[in-house]
Design a protein around this motif. Structure first.
Motif, mmCIF file in Angstrom:
data_model
loop_
_atom_site.group_PDB
_atom_site.id
_atom_site.type_symbol
_atom_site.label_atom_id
_atom_site.label_comp_id
_atom_site.label_asym_id
_atom_site.label_seq_id
_atom_site.Cartn_x
_atom_site.Cartn_y
_atom_site.Cartn_z
ATOM 1 N N ILE A 45 0.846 -1.190 0.000
ATOM 2 C CA ILE A 45 0.000 0.000 0.000
ATOM 3 C C ILE A 45 0.884 1.243 0.000
ATOM 4 O O ILE A 45 1.786 1.374 0.839
ATOM 5 N N ASP A 46 0.650 2.172 -0.931
ATOM 6 C CA ASP A 46 1.322 3.456 -0.953
ATOM 7 C C ASP A 46 0.622 4.362 0.055
ATOM 8 O O ASP A 46 -0.542 4.729 -0.127
ATOM 9 N N ALA A 47 1.322 4.732 1.119
ATOM 10 C CA ALA A 47 0.703 5.513 2.189
ATOM 11 C C ALA A 47 0.413 6.951 1.782
ATOM 12 O O ALA A 47 -0.304 7.657 2.489
ATOM 13 N N ALA A 48 0.948 7.406 0.658
ATOM 14 C CA ALA A 48 0.611 8.750 0.175
ATOM 15 C C ALA A 48 -0.827 8.793 -0.318
ATOM 16 O O ALA A 48 -1.544 9.779 -0.104
ATOM 17 N N ARG A 49 -1.247 7.704 -0.967
ATOM 18 C CA ARG A 49 -2.597 7.651 -1.559
ATOM 19 C C ARG A 49 -3.491 6.631 -0.882
ATOM 20 O O ARG A 49 -4.664 6.511 -1.237
ATOM 21 N N ASP A 50 -2.941 5.885 0.060
ATOM 22 C CA ASP A 50 -3.688 4.809 0.714
ATOM 23 C C ASP A 50 -4.272 3.865 -0.329
ATOM 24 O O ASP A 50 -5.424 3.430 -0.242
ATOM 25 N N ALA A 51 -3.449 3.537 -1.317
ATOM 26 C CA ALA A 51 -3.904 2.730 -2.446
ATOM 27 C C ALA A 51 -2.948 1.569 -2.687
ATOM 28 O O ALA A 51 -1.723 1.696 -2.491
ATOM 29 N N GLU A 52 -3.503 0.464 -3.129
ATOM 30 C CA GLU A 52 -2.693 -0.706 -3.455
ATOM 31 C C GLU A 52 -1.835 -0.431 -4.677
ATOM 32 O O GLU A 52 -2.309 0.053 -5.695
ATOM 33 N N VAL A 53 -0.539 -0.763 -4.554
ATOM 34 C CA VAL A 53 0.378 -0.608 -5.672
ATOM 35 C C VAL A 53 1.039 -1.932 -6.055
ATOM 36 O O VAL A 53 1.835 -1.986 -6.987
ATOM 37 N N GLY A 54 0.722 -2.988 -5.350
ATOM 38 C CA GLY A 54 1.278 -4.289 -5.684
ATOM 39 C C GLY A 54 0.836 -5.338 -4.692
ATOM 40 O O GLY A 54 0.214 -5.028 -3.673
ATOM 41 N N ARG A 55 1.139 -6.586 -5.020
ATOM 42 C CA ARG A 55 0.851 -7.670 -4.090
ATOM 43 C C ARG A 55 1.789 -8.823 -4.356
ATOM 44 O O ARG A 55 2.276 -9.022 -5.461
ATOM 45 N N ILE A 56 2.050 -9.585 -3.315
ATOM 46 C CA ILE A 56 2.911 -10.763 -3.382
ATOM 47 C C ILE A 56 2.048 -11.988 -3.136
ATOM 48 O O ILE A 56 1.316 -12.050 -2.146
ATOM 49 N N ALA A 57 2.128 -12.953 -4.039
ATOM 50 C CA ALA A 57 1.379 -14.200 -3.904
ATOM 51 C C ALA A 57 2.327 -15.337 -3.530
ATOM 52 O O ALA A 57 3.545 -15.187 -3.560
ATOM 53 N N GLY A 58 1.737 -16.482 -3.178
ATOM 54 C CA GLY A 58 2.533 -17.674 -2.900
ATOM 55 C C GLY A 58 2.927 -17.837 -1.448
ATOM 56 O O GLY A 58 3.763 -18.676 -1.118
ATOM 57 N N THR A 59 2.331 -17.041 -0.565
ATOM 58 C CA THR A 59 2.591 -17.166 0.872
ATOM 59 C C THR A 59 1.312 -17.641 1.549
ATOM 60 O O THR A 59 0.286 -16.985 1.458
ATOM 61 N N GLU A 60 1.374 -18.767 2.219
ATOM 62 C CA GLU A 60 0.171 -19.393 2.760
ATOM 63 C C GLU A 60 -0.167 -18.891 4.156
ATOM 64 O O GLU A 60 0.679 -18.901 5.052
ATOM 65 N N ALA A 61 -1.405 -18.430 4.328
ATOM 66 C CA ALA A 61 -1.967 -18.096 5.651
ATOM 67 C C ALA A 61 -1.026 -17.235 6.488
ATOM 68 O O ALA A 61 -0.753 -17.529 7.644
ATOM 69 N N VAL A 62 -0.541 -16.150 5.885
ATOM 70 C CA VAL A 62 0.401 -15.286 6.590
ATOM 71 C C VAL A 62 -0.351 -14.339 7.517
ATOM 72 O O VAL A 62 -1.150 -13.519 7.084
ATOM 73 N N HIS A 63 -0.093 -14.480 8.822
ATOM 74 C CA HIS A 63 -0.577 -13.546 9.821
ATOM 75 C C HIS A 63 0.568 -12.666 10.312
ATOM 76 O O HIS A 63 0.392 -11.481 10.550
ATOM 77 N N GLY A 64 1.748 -13.256 10.492
ATOM 78 C CA GLY A 64 2.907 -12.529 10.984
ATOM 79 C C GLY A 64 3.806 -12.100 9.847
ATOM 80 O O GLY A 64 4.140 -12.892 8.962
ATOM 81 N N LEU A 65 4.222 -10.819 9.864
ATOM 82 C CA LEU A 65 5.084 -10.274 8.819
ATOM 83 C C LEU A 65 6.015 -9.248 9.445
ATOM 84 O O LEU A 65 5.610 -8.448 10.283
ATOM 85 N N ALA A 66 7.276 -9.261 9.032
ATOM 86 C CA ALA A 66 8.248 -8.260 9.478
ATOM 87 C C ALA A 66 9.205 -7.991 8.334
ATOM 88 O O ALA A 66 9.294 -8.777 7.374
ATOM 89 N N GLY A 67 9.925 -6.880 8.430
ATOM 90 C CA GLY A 67 10.876 -6.521 7.385
ATOM 91 C C GLY A 67 12.228 -6.201 7.976
ATOM 92 O O GLY A 67 12.350 -5.826 9.149
ATOM 93 N N THR A 68 13.285 -6.333 7.165
ATOM 94 C CA THR A 68 14.619 -5.965 7.608
ATOM 95 C C THR A 68 14.749 -4.441 7.586
ATOM 96 O O THR A 68 14.069 -3.760 6.821
ATOM 97 N N PRO A 69 15.623 -3.888 8.437
ATOM 98 C CA PRO A 69 15.744 -2.431 8.526
ATOM 99 C C PRO A 69 16.121 -1.763 7.212
ATOM 100 O O PRO A 69 15.746 -0.606 6.978
ATOM 101 N N ASP A 70 16.856 -2.466 6.357
ATOM 102 C CA ASP A 70 17.236 -1.870 5.072
ATOM 103 C C ASP A 70 16.155 -1.985 4.018
ATOM 104 O O ASP A 70 16.320 -1.505 2.893
ATOM 105 N N GLY A 71 15.027 -2.609 4.370
ATOM 106 C CA GLY A 71 13.915 -2.732 3.438
ATOM 107 C C GLY A 71 14.096 -3.786 2.369
ATOM 108 O O GLY A 71 13.246 -3.922 1.485
ATOM 109 N N ARG A 72 15.162 -4.582 2.434
ATOM 110 C CA ARG A 72 15.432 -5.550 1.371
ATOM 111 C C ARG A 72 14.560 -6.790 1.470
ATOM 112 O O ARG A 72 14.110 -7.327 0.451
ATOM 113 N N LEU A 73 14.307 -7.259 2.698
ATOM 114 C CA LEU A 73 13.615 -8.528 2.877
ATOM 115 C C LEU A 73 12.326 -8.354 3.663
ATOM 116 O O LEU A 73 12.232 -7.502 4.555
ATOM 117 N N LEU A 74 11.352 -9.195 3.347
ATOM 118 C CA LEU A 74 10.182 -9.399 4.175
ATOM 119 C C LEU A 74 10.229 -10.830 4.686
ATOM 120 O O LEU A 74 10.598 -11.745 3.941
#
Length: 359
Positions: A45-74
């Motif tokens: 989601i682009d927080a400037a417009r509160d609009a979807e700009v993409g999506r990632i598929a292939g992850t099953e039943a994801v409730h927990g999500l975190a990212g690395t500080p450099d933004g490279r990995l989810l």
């Protein structure tokens, strides 16, 4: 300290769908990544417009999500557990041969006890949406935390009474640590030396030393501690007590509770304002957002129904995102007066949100 248990995984990346809509290499506002649980999707989601700009598929039943500080990995954890040795469902667009190789369906894997349950943690390259590695952990994953230096991801295993630690340099399962009953949420100290874990089934928050991954002192909280957030200066750790409708303020040094704030109903999401002066809590049961003035301890409320759920303040925007546990949407709130700016429809239910700063 290396693990007492490893699970097989493939070194080869698996290609999954990452659809982008007008998203360049730079963006004015943060991106917010939102997993949709049983929909097996992660939204960008682009927080400037509160609009979807993409999506990632292939992850099953994801409730927990975190990212690395450099933004490279989810790092995406699955709440769907299966018997060890049994591969998860094949993602769309992946061949049977690649799927089988990726999940290591070898003789060694098939020898695991069918009673042992595992789930899959996906390491995702954020910009491309490519799953670089899938690592099995011993139980369903509820929430995910990443250390400030980007070296470790920790996943809470709610049914295994444990947390697992994954190294983000080599994508290996480092160790699994037994905790008190039903670990729900985890958060690192800013120096990365301590990990705090709330155990809903025991009514405590534990401090774990990252050097050696040893469980240390515990703070007795209210009933069913849930989400955690740390003050920027680390003077206080806050936790929702979902079972008794309070938020506890914990001294992270002494691991004692200093104050409790009454919210009047079952809670869920929790976050601080960007300036650290206000604490926000989603009061799911009564359809309200609780607001705590940190200095005075005064509590006030704004109506928001039905069932406010996960909650994140979005730095640099003056906004708060709050998902609904009962309707497929999230609200965009004004951080100052908690008025509703807009509602964004999604498929399914939005869970643990990850903010990638503007670049």
């Amino acid at each position: 300290m290396r693990t007492h248990r490893y699970f097989l995984h493939s070194a080869a990346p698996i290609a999954v769908a990452m659809m982008l809509f007008g998203l360049g290499s730079t963006h004015a506002e943060p991106l917010v990544y939102i997993p949709l649980g049983e929909e097996n999707q992660i939204l960008a989601i682009d927080a400037a417009r509160d609009a979807e700009v993409g999506r990632i598929a292939g992850t099953e039943a994801v409730h927990g999500l975190a990212g690395t500080p450099d933004g490279r990995l989810l790092i995406a954890g699955s709440l769907s557990a299966r018997p060890a040795g049994e591969a998860p469902d094949k993602p769309a667009g992946v061949s049977e041969e690649d799927h089988e190789a990726h999940h290591g369906m070898s003789e060694k894997t098939s020898e695991k006890s069918s009673e042992e349950l595992v789930s899959t943690v996906s390491i995702i390259e954020r910009e491309s949406g490519e799953i670089l590695r899938k690592v099995d952990v011993p139980g369903a994953v509820h929430h995910v935390a990443v250390s400030p230096d980007g070296r470790f991801a920790v996943v809470t295993l709610i049914n295994a009474d444990a947390v697992s630690v994954i190294g983000l340099e080599d994508f290996e399962l480092i160790t699994t640590i037994k905790t008190a009953a039903t670990p729900n949420y985890a958060i690192f100290s800013q120096d990365g030396k301590a990990l705090f874990v709330g155990s809903a089934g025991a009514g405590i928050v534990s401090r774990i030393a990252v050097d050696g991954w040893t469980v240390g002192p515990k703070a007795a909280t209210g009933a069913n501690p849930g989400h955690l957030v740390m003050a920027a200066d680390e003077s206080a750790l806050y936790v929702t007590n979902d079972g008794d409708g309070t938020v506890s303020e914990i001294d992270p040094e002494t691991m004692t509770v200093r104050r409790n704030f009454e919210m009047g109903g079952m809670l869920h999401g929790l976050d601080l304002s960007e300036d650290g002066k206000t604490l926000f809590a989603a009061v799911r049961e009564t359809g309200r957002i609780g607001r705590v003035d940190i200095d005075s301890g005064a509590v006030s409320f704004a109506e928001l129904a039905p069932a406010p759920y996960h909650l994140r303040t979005i730095p640099g925007t003056g906004k708060i995102y709050v998902s609904s546990a009962e309707e497929p949407k999230f609200w965009v709130l004004d951080v100052n007066d908690l008025s509703t700016i807009s509602e964004v429809k999604v498929e399914g239910t939005a869970h643990q949100m990850v903010i990638v700063p503007s670049s």
